[in-house]
Write a protein that holds these residues in place. Structure first.
Motif, PDB file in Angstrom:
ATOM      1  N   ASP A  85       0.942  -1.190  -0.015  1.00  0.00           N
ATOM      2  CA  ASP A  85      -0.050  -0.017  -0.096  1.00  0.00           C
ATOM      3  C   ASP A  85       0.923   1.038  -0.024  1.00  0.00           C
ATOM      4  O   ASP A  85       1.676   1.215   0.893  1.00  0.00           O
ATOM      5  N   ARG A  86       0.717   1.964  -0.887  1.00  0.00           N
ATOM      6  CA  ARG A  86       1.563   3.199  -0.997  1.00  0.00           C
ATOM      7  C   ARG A  86       1.290   4.139  -0.092  1.00  0.00           C
ATOM      8  O   ARG A  86       2.008   5.281   0.280  1.00  0.00           O
ATOM      9  N   ASP A  87       0.018   4.292   0.771  1.00  0.00           N
ATOM     10  CA  ASP A  87       0.131   5.152   1.777  1.00  0.00           C
ATOM     11  C   ASP A  87       0.580   4.597   3.209  1.00  0.00           C
ATOM     12  O   ASP A  87       1.247   3.465   3.094  1.00  0.00           O
ATOM     13  N   GLU A  88       0.858   5.517   3.980  1.00  0.00           N
ATOM     14  CA  GLU A  88       1.685   5.302   5.388  1.00  0.00           C
ATOM     15  C   GLU A  88       0.799   5.880   6.675  1.00  0.00           C
ATOM     16  O   GLU A  88       0.981   6.836   7.129  1.00  0.00           O
ATOM     17  N   PRO A  89      -0.298   5.043   6.831  1.00  0.00           N
ATOM     18  CA  PRO A  89      -0.879   5.706   7.971  1.00  0.00           C
ATOM     19  C   PRO A  89      -0.326   5.546   9.129  1.00  0.00           C
ATOM     20  O   PRO A  89       0.708   4.663   9.501  1.00  0.00           O
ATOM     21  N   GLN A  90      -0.869   6.433  10.293  1.00  0.00           N
ATOM     22  CA  GLN A  90       0.165   6.869  11.328  1.00  0.00           C
ATOM     23  C   GLN A  90      -0.153   5.597  12.269  1.00  0.00           C
ATOM     24  O   GLN A  90       0.931   5.124  12.908  1.00  0.00           O
ATOM     25  N   GLY A  91      -0.966   5.091  12.194  1.00  0.00           N
ATOM     26  CA  GLY A  91      -1.435   3.682  13.195  1.00  0.00           C
ATOM     27  C   GLY A  91      -0.698   2.273  12.487  1.00  0.00           C
ATOM     28  O   GLY A  91      -0.889   1.246  13.179  1.00  0.00           O
ATOM     29  N   GLY A  92      -0.277   2.531  11.414  1.00  0.00           N
ATOM     30  CA  GLY A  92       0.424   1.542  10.723  1.00  0.00           C
ATOM     31  C   GLY A  92      -0.576   0.734   9.710  1.00  0.00           C
ATOM     32  O   GLY A  92      -2.056   0.899   9.793  1.00  0.00           O
ATOM     33  N   HIS A  93      -0.255  -0.380   8.799  1.00  0.00           N
ATOM     34  CA  HIS A  93      -1.022  -1.085   8.005  1.00  0.00           C
ATOM     35  C   HIS A  93      -1.967  -2.067   8.441  1.00  0.00           C
ATOM     36  O   HIS A  93      -1.184  -2.632   9.733  1.00  0.00           O
ATOM     37  N   ARG A  94      -3.136  -2.181   8.195  1.00  0.00           N
ATOM     38  CA  ARG A  94      -3.728  -3.406   8.513  1.00  0.00           C
ATOM     39  C   ARG A  94      -4.650  -3.888   7.654  1.00  0.00           C
ATOM     40  O   ARG A  94      -5.524  -2.857   7.109  1.00  0.00           O
ATOM     41  N   PHE A  95      -4.501  -4.911   7.073  1.00  0.00           N
ATOM     42  CA  PHE A  95      -5.490  -5.389   5.733  1.00  0.00           C
ATOM     43  C   PHE A  95      -6.293  -6.640   5.967  1.00  0.00           C
ATOM     44  O   PHE A  95      -5.732  -7.426   6.853  1.00  0.00           O
ATOM     45  N   TYR A  96      -7.269  -6.577   5.357  1.00  0.00           N
ATOM     46  CA  TYR A  96      -8.439  -7.704   5.320  1.00  0.00           C
ATOM     47  C   TYR A  96      -8.419  -8.386   4.093  1.00  0.00           C
ATOM     48  O   TYR A  96      -8.393  -7.874   2.989  1.00  0.00           O
ATOM     49  N   PHE A  97      -8.467  -9.773   4.084  1.00  0.00           N
ATOM     50  CA  PHE A  97      -8.352 -10.691   2.775  1.00  0.00           C
ATOM     51  C   PHE A  97      -9.854 -11.512   3.042  1.00  0.00           C
ATOM     52  O   PHE A  97      -9.995 -11.987   3.917  1.00  0.00           O
ATOM     53  N   THR A  98     -10.196 -11.724   1.654  1.00  0.00           N
ATOM     54  CA  THR A  98     -11.342 -12.243   1.279  1.00  0.00           C
ATOM     55  C   THR A  98     -11.484 -12.518  -0.187  1.00  0.00           C
ATOM     56  O   THR A  98     -11.020 -11.922  -1.024  1.00  0.00           O
ATOM     57  N   LEU A  99     -12.389 -13.742  -0.444  1.00  0.00           N
ATOM     58  CA  LEU A  99     -12.491 -14.124  -1.763  1.00  0.00           C
ATOM     59  C   LEU A  99     -13.502 -13.013  -2.510  1.00  0.00           C
ATOM     60  O   LEU A  99     -14.459 -12.533  -1.701  1.00  0.00           O
ATOM     61  N   ALA A 100     -13.282 -12.620  -3.710  1.00  0.00           N
ATOM     62  CA  ALA A 100     -14.255 -11.646  -4.400  1.00  0.00           C
ATOM     63  C   ALA A 100     -15.677 -12.209  -4.442  1.00  0.00           C
ATOM     64  O   ALA A 100     -15.889 -13.774  -4.391  1.00  0.00           O
ATOM     65  N   PRO A 101     -16.601 -11.582  -4.592  1.00  0.00           N
ATOM     66  CA  PRO A 101     -17.855 -11.915  -4.587  1.00  0.00           C
ATOM     67  C   PRO A 101     -18.072 -13.081  -5.817  1.00  0.00           C
ATOM     68  O   PRO A 101     -18.820 -14.017  -5.680  1.00  0.00           O
ATOM     69  N   GLU A 102     -17.591 -12.681  -6.823  1.00  0.00           N
ATOM     70  CA  GLU A 102     -17.635 -13.607  -7.999  1.00  0.00           C
ATOM     71  C   GLU A 102     -16.762 -14.907  -7.721  1.00  0.00           C
ATOM     72  O   GLU A 102     -17.201 -16.048  -8.674  1.00  0.00           O
ATOM     73  N   ALA A 103     -16.576 -15.141  -6.759  1.00  0.00           N
ATOM     74  CA  ALA A 103     -15.576 -16.390  -6.293  1.00  0.00           C
ATOM     75  C   ALA A 103     -16.408 -17.105  -5.198  1.00  0.00           C
ATOM     76  O   ALA A 103     -15.926 -17.971  -4.618  1.00  0.00           O
ATOM     77  N   THR A 104     -17.329 -16.608  -5.132  1.00  0.00           N
ATOM     78  CA  THR A 104     -18.242 -17.250  -3.998  1.00  0.00           C
ATOM     79  C   THR A 104     -18.670 -18.741  -4.111  1.00  0.00           C
ATOM     80  O   THR A 104     -18.793 -19.617  -3.337  1.00  0.00           O
ATOM     81  N   ASN A 105     -18.890 -18.948  -5.459  1.00  0.00           N
ATOM     82  CA  ASN A 105     -19.172 -20.374  -5.716  1.00  0.00           C
ATOM     83  C   ASN A 105     -17.867 -21.334  -6.076  1.00  0.00           C
ATOM     84  O   ASN A 105     -18.126 -22.411  -6.693  1.00  0.00           O
ATOM     85  N   ASN A 106     -16.957 -20.892  -5.673  1.00  0.00           N
ATOM     86  CA  ASN A 106     -15.716 -21.597  -5.592  1.00  0.00           C
ATOM     87  C   ASN A 106     -15.658 -22.748  -4.733  1.00  0.00           C
ATOM     88  O   ASN A 106     -15.734 -22.506  -3.484  1.00  0.00           O
ATOM     89  N   HIS A 107     -15.409 -23.973  -5.084  1.00  0.00           N
ATOM     90  CA  HIS A 107     -15.478 -25.092  -4.495  1.00  0.00           C
ATOM     91  C   HIS A 107     -13.921 -25.786  -4.400  1.00  0.00           C
ATOM     92  O   HIS A 107     -13.885 -26.951  -4.027  1.00  0.00           O
ATOM     93  N   HIS A 108     -13.032 -25.403  -5.015  1.00  0.00           N
ATOM     94  CA  HIS A 108     -11.786 -25.632  -5.349  1.00  0.00           C
ATOM     95  C   HIS A 108     -10.650 -25.203  -4.317  1.00  0.00           C
ATOM     96  O   HIS A 108      -9.840 -26.059  -4.085  1.00  0.00           O
ATOM     97  N   PHE A 109     -10.757 -23.751  -3.995  1.00  0.00           N
ATOM     98  CA  PHE A 109      -9.720 -23.438  -3.155  1.00  0.00           C
ATOM     99  C   PHE A 109     -10.440 -22.438  -1.886  1.00  0.00           C
ATOM    100  O   PHE A 109     -11.511 -21.925  -2.121  1.00  0.00           O
ATOM    101  N   SER A 110      -9.605 -22.336  -0.833  1.00  0.00           N
ATOM    102  CA  SER A 110     -10.115 -21.601   0.217  1.00  0.00           C
ATOM    103  C   SER A 110      -9.078 -20.602   0.594  1.00  0.00           C
ATOM    104  O   SER A 110      -8.085 -20.727   0.286  1.00  0.00           O
ATOM    105  N   LEU A 111      -9.505 -19.206   1.079  1.00  0.00           N
ATOM    106  CA  LEU A 111      -8.437 -18.280   1.435  1.00  0.00           C
ATOM    107  C   LEU A 111      -8.530 -17.692   3.055  1.00  0.00           C
ATOM    108  O   LEU A 111      -9.760 -17.893   3.634  1.00  0.00           O
ATOM    109  N   LEU A 112      -7.422 -18.228   3.731  1.00  0.00           N
ATOM    110  CA  LEU A 112      -7.450 -18.006   5.265  1.00  0.00           C
ATOM    111  C   LEU A 112      -6.616 -16.731   5.472  1.00  0.00           C
ATOM    112  O   LEU A 112      -5.641 -16.452   5.053  1.00  0.00           O
TER     113      LEU A 112
END
Length: 802
Positions: A512-539
């Protein structure tokens, strides 16, 4: 009185001489008696009787005799003298006959000259007694001495003068200064003529002298060099032990009083005043002060120091070792507006203090120094001196970043104007209000492009722009969350066909090119179009990374060899921004250990080995090679066409000139004869000899390049040229002036008249010549047209005549 004393001395000397004569007479009488021997040279006879010899006593003569009559010295006498005058007495030796005379009959000796014992103390003579008739020695020649009797006629003298001594001031009484010594030429063994005593004639108030040794000592304890630094003392030396009638001499002794540190330094003034401008830099000398010291030498060495707190803070004082002056310099910047006058105390103290004189008082002194600060027109001063400002990167153009303030430090308090040094802000990102000093944004800011800006702000007096101050200002661009997070790289993963559920195939990270004062905190999830995916999971691993796992048992490359997994990444804002990245997963064949063997997709292999940049570079290289090949082919074609056009030209029309003289017999490359050989085709000439007539083979002889007509003439004879050249060679060989080696010879011989008739048509046209020009056809293509012209002209003339 002196004359009376001198008369008494002479009377005493005469008495002594009379006593001497009586003693000699008595000795002579005793010698004549029986049993008495002479201390001269007695001779013992065989009968035991002692033969008498010379008779005399010690001889003395008083020096400096000034009487009119010769001075009686003594008498020599032989005991064989019967008084009848038969013996003649003579003397020889030092002064005999000149200084000393002898009566030949009586043997009386007299001194005829004035003698000086200081020049000669005694004279050695020899006495002879001879028979007056026969001149034979009656007594052996005997030696005797006449001593010069000393009188006190030499005064004492100081031979080592002039005398110069020294003594320290304030020395105690009896301090030895120096020793003087006089010498007397009189006899020290006789009387008191050489016994010397010393005394002080002048300077006895301050010095004394030992009467026997001549040692001079101080008589007082308060000798002060500052009052009198030298004394002239007269010392007298008197012989005869100082008794009445003794002679004396004197000398002058210079006694220098040396310095001791008995005087403290003293300032001649109790106050000094100096002035200095307020803009004088630190280290500028304000002035000099000096304390006087009556001592000399190192006793005048001193040091200076500031005694008050203000002086120590604002000024510095040092000592000039050459002049012993106190040099006062600025130690802290001055300010007229803050303080116009500084009053400091300077103290001087001796560098070397003699502890013997500490009780005389303190060896230091103080003075007051007043420094007046002069006002000058100074540039404005920034206040407060802050050099950092902050602004949000999403600030609108014209937003205020901050305000700088500068004030005129002078009493006049002139108004101040502000500006930005554009050499430090060439892009004009910021502007400043000339009156208020407010700094505003001039362009849109972007922290990701430049997080800091360093500019220089100018402050100047409104009515005098030469009074300028500069201040460096650092502007920090504060971050705003205006850039969404993105996958760190275009991730591509591979999964084996026999993969098990829950197997980790890829770990995802984000940038992330930004530099927040509190530091970076990112959240990961599968995109909505991959909701029907049964092959892989994201943790979401909760450490700004995510893990991709398999979710099924086994994959089949034949059915599907590539899977695209969209991943949504969200930052912590505010506001929260997100982006979607795609993870490419390829199905590959693996061995029993899980190592990938092969994947179906060729593109995948290509992408793994060649990047887009490498492909572009490869295409550029191929294009450059193609252009080079085309350029080479074009140049070769152009060159070939150029050579073909040159070959078509008849080289007989060219004039070839050779200016090379060659290098002698060994030079085989000096002349390129190929150009000349190419002018004519000798093979065609040979072929003409056995090739049939012109009617055979379509008249091939007409297509050949025949030699000129004169070459084909059977009457051509080269003997003329050969004879001419041989003759010239013989002349050159016989000429001794030419060099004896190969040389270049020029033979300008044109030969005999040409048998070929003139080609000019002038005479032929005018005279109606019957000349046949058909032979011109055999000279080549260029002459065929000429032959055709003349042949045509000839045919027309024949038809007209017929």
């Amino acid at each position: 009185m002196a004359k009376g004393l001198q008369g008494c001395c002479w009377t005493m000397l005469l008495l002594l001489c009379a006593i001497q004569e009586l003693g000699a007479w008595a000795m002579h009488t005793a010698a004549e008696g029986p049993g008495l021997g002479q201390p001269g040279d007695p001779t013992l006879l065989a009968g035991g009787r002692v033969k008498r010899g010379w008779v005399w006593n010690q001889f003395f003569v008083v020096e400096e005799y000034t009487g009119t009559e010769p001075l009686y010295v003594g008498k020599i006498h032989s005991d064989s003298d019967e008084g009848d005058g038969s013996i003649k007495y003579t003397i020889s030796g030092e002064g005999a006959g000149t200084i000393f005379l002898i009566d030949e009959i009586t043997g009386d000796i007299h001194a005829t000259e004035r003698l000086d014992r200081e020049q000669k103390t005694f004279y050695t003579l020899r006495a002879q007694a001879r028979d007056r008739q026969t001149d034979q020695l009656l007594e052996p020649e005997s030696e005797f001495i006449i001593k010069v009797q000393d009188i006190n006629d030499s005064e004492p003298r100081f031979l080592e003068g002039p005398y110069i001594g020294s003594v320290a001031e304030l020395s105690p009484i009896g301090t030895s200064v120096m020793q003087v010594m006089a010498s007397d030429a009189d006899d020290p063994t006789y009387g008191s003529s050489a016994r010397i005593v010393y005394s002080v004639l002048e300077g006895e108030q301050h010095f004394t002298v030992d009467s026997k040794t001549g040692v001079i000592r101080t008589a007082v304890a308060d000798l002060d060099r500052e009052t009198q630094d030298r004394y002239e003392v007269v010392i007298r030396a008197t012989d005869m032990a100082g008794q009445l009638g003794g002679l004396s001499g004197s000398t002058t002794v210079t006694i220098v009083v040396t310095d001791v540190n008995d005087n403290p330094p003293r300032f001649p003034q109790k106050m000094y005043q100096f002035s200095i401008v307020e803009t004088a830099p630190v280290g500028t000398a304000i002035g000099r002060v000096k304390a006087e010291d009556s001592d000399v030498g190192e006793n005048t060495d001193m040091t200076y120091q500031m005694k008050d707190e203000e002086g120590v803070e604002m000024f510095k004082v040092t000592t000039d070792s050459n002049t012993q002056e106190a040099v006062i310099t600025i130690q802290k910047p001055l300010d007229y507006e803050s303080k116009k006058v500084h009053t400091v105390v300077v103290e001087a103290l001796n560098k070397f203090v003699d502890p013997r004189f500490v009780d005389l008082g303190t060896f230091r002194d103080q003075t007051i120094v007043r420094v007046s600060v002069l006002d000058v027109d100074e540039p404005p001063e920034f206040w407060p001196p802050s050099n950092t400002m902050e602004v949000q990167e999403d600030a609108h153009v014209g937003s205020i970043v901050g305000v700088v303030t500068a004030l005129d430090p002078d009493t006049a308090n002139h108004p101040v104007r502000y500006a930005i040094d554009r050499s430090t802000d060439m892009e004009r990102i910021f502007d400043i209000d000339a009156n208020t000093g407010a700094i505003v944004t001039g362009k849109v800011l972007d922290r990701e492009t430049a997080g800091w800006h360093n500019i220089t702000v100018l402050a100047m007096e409104a009515d005098n722009h030469s009074q300028v101050s500069r201040a460096s200002l650092r502007i920090r661009i504060l971050d705003v969350n205006d850039n969404p997070p993105e996958l760190a790289t275009p991730y591509e993963a591979a999964v084996c066909e026999d993969a098990k559920p829950g197997q980790l195939i890829q770990t995802i990270s984000v940038v992330d090119r930004d530099e927040p004062q509190g530091g970076h905190r990112f959240y990961f999830t599968l995109a909505p179009e991959a909701t029907n995916n049964h092959h892989f999971s994201l943790l979401d691993v909760k450490d700004n990374t995510a893990a991709v796992h398999t979710q099924r048992v086994g994959f089949n490359r034949q059915e599907q060899d590539v899977y695209l997994l969209p991943i949504l990444v969200v930052d912590s804002g505010p506001p929260a921004l997100s982006s979607t990245g795609t993870l490419t997963i390829r199905v590959c064949g693996c061995d029993s250990t899980g190592a990938i063997q092969s994947c179906n997709s060729t593109a995948y292999a290509m992408s793994a080995t060649l990047s887009p940049g490498a492909l572009i570079a490869l295409l550029v290289c191929v294009l450059i090679l193609i252009v080079l090949v085309l350029l080479i082919l074009t140049l070769k074609r152009h060159h070939k066409s150029h050579l073909t056009s040159e070959d078509d030209e008849d080289m007989r029309d060219n004039v070839i000139k050779y200016n090379d003289e060659g290098g002698g017999e060994q030079d085989t490359e000096a002349y390129d004869m190929s150009a000349l050989r190419s002018l004519y085709d000798f093979s065609e000439i040979k072929g003409g000899d056995g090739g049939g007539g012109p009617g055979e083979g379509g008249n091939p002889a007409s297509e050949r390049h025949a030699l000129p007509q004169w070459v084909q003439s059977p009457d051509l004879d080269f003997s003329v040229f050969r004879d001419y050249i041989c003759r010239k060679v013989e002349q050159a060989d016989e000429d001794l002036s030419v060099p004896p080696y190969d040389s270049f010879q020029t033979y300008a011989f044109e030969g005999s008249d040409s048998p070929v008739p003139s080609l000019s048509s002038i005479n032929t046209w005018s005279s109606g010549s019957e000349q046949d020009f058909s032979y011109l056809g055999g000279w080549g293509p260029r002459f065929r047209q000429l032959a055709a012209l003349y042949a045509g002209r000839r045919g027309e003339e024949d038809s007209e005549e017929s």
